[in-house]
Scaffold this motif. Structure first.
Motif, short mmCIF file in Angstrom:
data_model
loop_
_atom_site.label_atom_id
_atom_site.label_comp_id
_atom_site.label_asym_id
_atom_site.label_seq_id
_atom_site.Cartn_x
_atom_site.Cartn_y
_atom_site.Cartn_z
N TRP A 81 95.45 39.63 -9.25
CA TRP A 81 95.09 38.45 -8.41
C TRP A 81 96.34 37.51 -7.94
CZ3 TRP A 81 91.50 36.20 -12.97
CH2 TRP A 81 90.29 37.05 -13.12
N VAL A 82 96.96 38.24 -6.88
CA VAL A 82 98.08 37.61 -6.37
C VAL A 82 97.63 36.33 -5.58
CG1 VAL A 82 99.66 38.11 -4.57
CG2 VAL A 82 98.90 40.07 -5.51
N ARG A 83 96.46 35.96 -5.33
CA ARG A 83 96.24 34.72 -4.60
C ARG A 83 96.30 33.65 -5.65
NH1 ARG A 83 90.30 36.11 -1.39
NH2 ARG A 83 91.53 37.45 0.05
N LEU A 84 96.29 33.96 -7.16
CA LEU A 84 96.58 32.89 -8.07
C LEU A 84 98.04 32.73 -8.04
CD1 LEU A 84 94.41 34.21 -11.23
CD2 LEU A 84 94.06 32.28 -9.64
N SER A 85 98.86 33.57 -7.70
CA SER A 85 100.20 33.09 -7.68
C SER A 85 100.67 32.23 -6.41
CB SER A 85 101.07 34.35 -7.55
OG SER A 85 101.08 35.11 -8.60
N GLN A 201 102.91 36.21 8.74
CA GLN A 201 102.50 35.01 8.04
C GLN A 201 103.30 34.35 7.08
OE1 GLN A 201 98.02 35.95 7.58
NE2 GLN A 201 98.59 37.83 8.67
N TYR A 202 103.73 34.99 6.09
CA TYR A 202 104.34 34.22 5.17
C TYR A 202 105.75 33.75 5.81
CZ TYR A 202 102.10 36.59 1.23
OH TYR A 202 101.28 37.04 0.19
N LEU A 203 106.33 34.27 6.58
CA LEU A 203 107.61 33.88 7.33
C LEU A 203 106.99 32.70 8.15
CD1 LEU A 203 110.42 34.18 8.31
CD2 LEU A 203 109.67 35.54 10.26
N LEU A 241 106.14 33.24 -3.54
CA LEU A 241 105.44 33.74 -2.37
C LEU A 241 106.19 35.27 -2.11
CD1 LEU A 241 104.99 30.74 0.05
CD2 LEU A 241 103.32 31.83 -1.56
N THR A 242 107.26 35.27 -2.16
CA THR A 242 108.06 36.65 -1.75
C THR A 242 107.76 37.41 -2.90
OG1 THR A 242 109.95 35.44 -0.95
CG2 THR A 242 110.22 37.92 -1.31
N LEU A 243 107.35 37.21 -4.03
CA LEU A 243 107.09 38.05 -5.25
C LEU A 243 105.59 38.63 -4.86
CD1 LEU A 243 108.25 39.45 -7.73
CD2 LEU A 243 107.33 37.42 -9.12
N ALA A 244 105.00 37.73 -4.50
CA ALA A 244 103.44 37.95 -4.04
C ALA A 244 103.45 38.88 -2.91
CB ALA A 244 102.65 36.72 -3.80
N GLY A 299 111.51 41.75 -7.82
CA GLY A 299 111.59 40.67 -8.62
C GLY A 299 112.87 40.29 -9.21
N LEU A 300 113.62 41.51 -9.50
CA LEU A 300 115.23 41.49 -9.93
C LEU A 300 115.91 40.94 -8.79
CD1 LEU A 300 115.45 44.49 -12.41
CD2 LEU A 300 115.12 42.11 -12.95
N VAL A 301 115.67 41.38 -7.72
CA VAL A 301 116.51 41.17 -6.47
C VAL A 301 116.29 39.41 -6.27
CG1 VAL A 301 116.70 41.35 -3.81
CG2 VAL A 301 116.40 43.28 -5.46
N ILE A 302 115.09 38.93 -6.26
CA ILE A 302 114.75 37.69 -5.99
C ILE A 302 115.71 36.59 -7.01
CG2 ILE A 302 113.11 35.99 -6.11
CD1 ILE A 302 110.93 38.07 -5.26
N LEU A 303 115.59 37.23 -8.08
CA LEU A 303 116.39 36.30 -9.31
C LEU A 303 117.85 36.60 -9.04
CD1 LEU A 303 114.87 37.56 -12.77
CD2 LEU A 303 114.79 35.20 -11.45
#
Length: 318
Positions: A81-85, A201-203, A241-244, A299-303
Motif C-alpha cells: 500500500w504505497v499510497r499509505l506512505s 509527477q513526483y518531480l 516520497l522517493t522511497l514510495a 532506501g539505503l541510498v536515501i539514508l
C-alpha cells in the motif's frame, strides 16, 4: 490508434491534467487562507504568558498525531500500500501551511495543523535540513545584494513563486503524458517529459513544495510569530516520497520486466544531470550496489543522502 481518436485522447488528457493541476493549485493556495479564518473560531490567538501552558497541554495530542503519521509511512513501506506512505508524507508536510496563519501563537488558526510537529518543533531540529535552501539563498543574495534588484525578502519571494510555477508545469506535463499513455494502452509511458524523468509527477510536486519552503523562508511574519522554515520536515517528506517511488519501480520491474528496465537505463530517476555530477551523486548507489527495482537498497541510498544533508546543515547553520 486512429488519428482522430488520438487527437481526442490528447485533448482529453490535456483538459483533465489542467483541471487536476488547477484544483491542486487552488487547494494549496486559497484553502489555507480560508481554513485559517475558519479555525480561528476554535483556535484563537492567546496571550504570551499562556503559550507554554497550552503547548504542554497539546503535546500529548502531538505525539499521537505524529505516531499515526509514522505508522502510515511504515505500513505503506512494508506492505504493497504505497499510497499509505504518500499519505503519511503529505500529512507530515501539510502543517507547513500553518506558516500562513496571521498570528503570533504557534497553534492559532491554521497553525493548529502544526500539532503534528509539536514533539520535534524546535529550531535546532528543524534547521537540520537548511542546506537544501542554499541554492535559493545564494541566488537571492546575488540578485538582491549584487545586482540590487530588491530586498532579500522581495527577491526570495519572487524566486519561490517561479519555483512553484515550474513545479506546477512539470506536474501538468507529467499528468498529461501519463493520461495520454494510458489512453494509448502503453505499458510503460516513455515519451514527452517521461523521456527525461521516470517520475515527473513526483518531480513536479517536489519542485513545487521546495518553492513553498522557500516562500516560508522569505515570508514576512507577524512580529513574534514562529518563522523557522521546516527544512528537515521537507527533507523527510521527499525521502518518503522517493522511497514510495522506488517501491513503485520494484512493482513495475516485476510486472513489465525488461521493458521497464530498458526504459530505466536510459532515463534519469528525477531529472538529467551533467555526467560528472551524475557520477559524483551516484557514488552511494555503487556503495550499496543499487539496481533498479531494489527499493531496499534504494532506501539505503536515501539514508546516505539524508545523512550528508543533515551533516552539512549542522556544520553550516549551527
Amino acid at each position: 490508434m486512429d488519428k482522430n481518436v488520438g487527437k481526442k485522447a490528447l485533448v482529453v488528457s490535456v483538459i483533465l491534467s489542467a483541471v487536476f493541476t488547477y484544483a491542486f493549485l487552488y487547494v494549496t493556495q486559497a484553502v489555507p487562507v480560508l481554513l485559517d479564518h475558519f479555525l480561528r473560531m476554535f483556535f484563537p490567538e492567546v496571550p504570551l504568558d499562556m503559550w507554554s501552558e497550552i503547548r504542554e497541554a497539546m503535546l500529548p495530542y502531538g505525539y499521537v498525531a505524529l505516531a499515526v503519521v509514522i505508522m502510515l509511512v511504515i505500513v505503506g513501506i512494508v506492505s504493497k500500500w504505497v499510497r499509505l506512505s504518500k499519505l503519511g508524507a503529505l500529512a507530515l508536510y501539510i502543517p507547513t501551511f500553518g506558516y500562513f496563519a496571521l498570528a503570533m501563537f504557534l497553534l492559532a488558526g491554521a497553525g493548529i495543523l502544526r500539532i503534528i510537529w509539536l514533539p520535534i518543533i524546535q529550531p535546532r531540529i528543524l534547521m537540520l535540513g537548511n542546506a537544501v535552501l542554499l541554492p535559493v539563498e545564494v541566488l537571492t543574495c546575488f540578485l538582491a545584494d549584487t545586482l540590487g534588484l530588491g530586498t532579500p525578502y522581495a527577491v526570495g519571494s519572487s524566486i519561490s513563486l517561479v519555483i512553484r510555477a515550474l513545479g506546477m508545469l512539470v506536474f501538468f506535463l507529467g499528468v498529461t503524458a501519463w493520461l495520454y499513455g494510458r489512453y494509448q494502452g502503453l505499458k510503460v509511458v516513455d515519451f514527452w517529459i517521461y523521456k527525461y524523468s521516470r517520475h515527473p509527477q513526483y518531480l513536479g510536486f517536489i519542485i513545487w513544495s521546495y518553492g513553498l519552503l522557500a516562500q516560508v523562508a522569505y515570508k514576512i511574519y507577524v512580529r513574534g510569530a514562529f518563522a523557522d522554515p521546516p527544512t528537515l520536515i521537507w527533507l523527510i517528506m521527499i525521502a518518503i516520497l522517493t522511497l514510495a517511488a522506488l517501491k513503485e519501480e520494484e512493482n513495475m520491474v516485476k510486472t513489465y520486466g525488461n521493458a521497464y528496465l530498458s526504459y530505466a537505463t536510459r532515463t534519469p530517476f528525477y531529472f538529467p544531470l551533467p555526467k560528472p555530477l551524475m557520477r559524483l551523486l551516484t557514488v552511494p548507489h555503487k556503495l550499496v550496489k543499487y539496481e533498479v527495482g531494489s527499493w531496499k537498497r534504494g532506501g539505503l541510498v536515501i539514508l546516505v543522502y539524508l545523512s550528508i544533508i543533515i551533516m552539512l546543515s549542522y556544520l553550516i547553520y549551527s
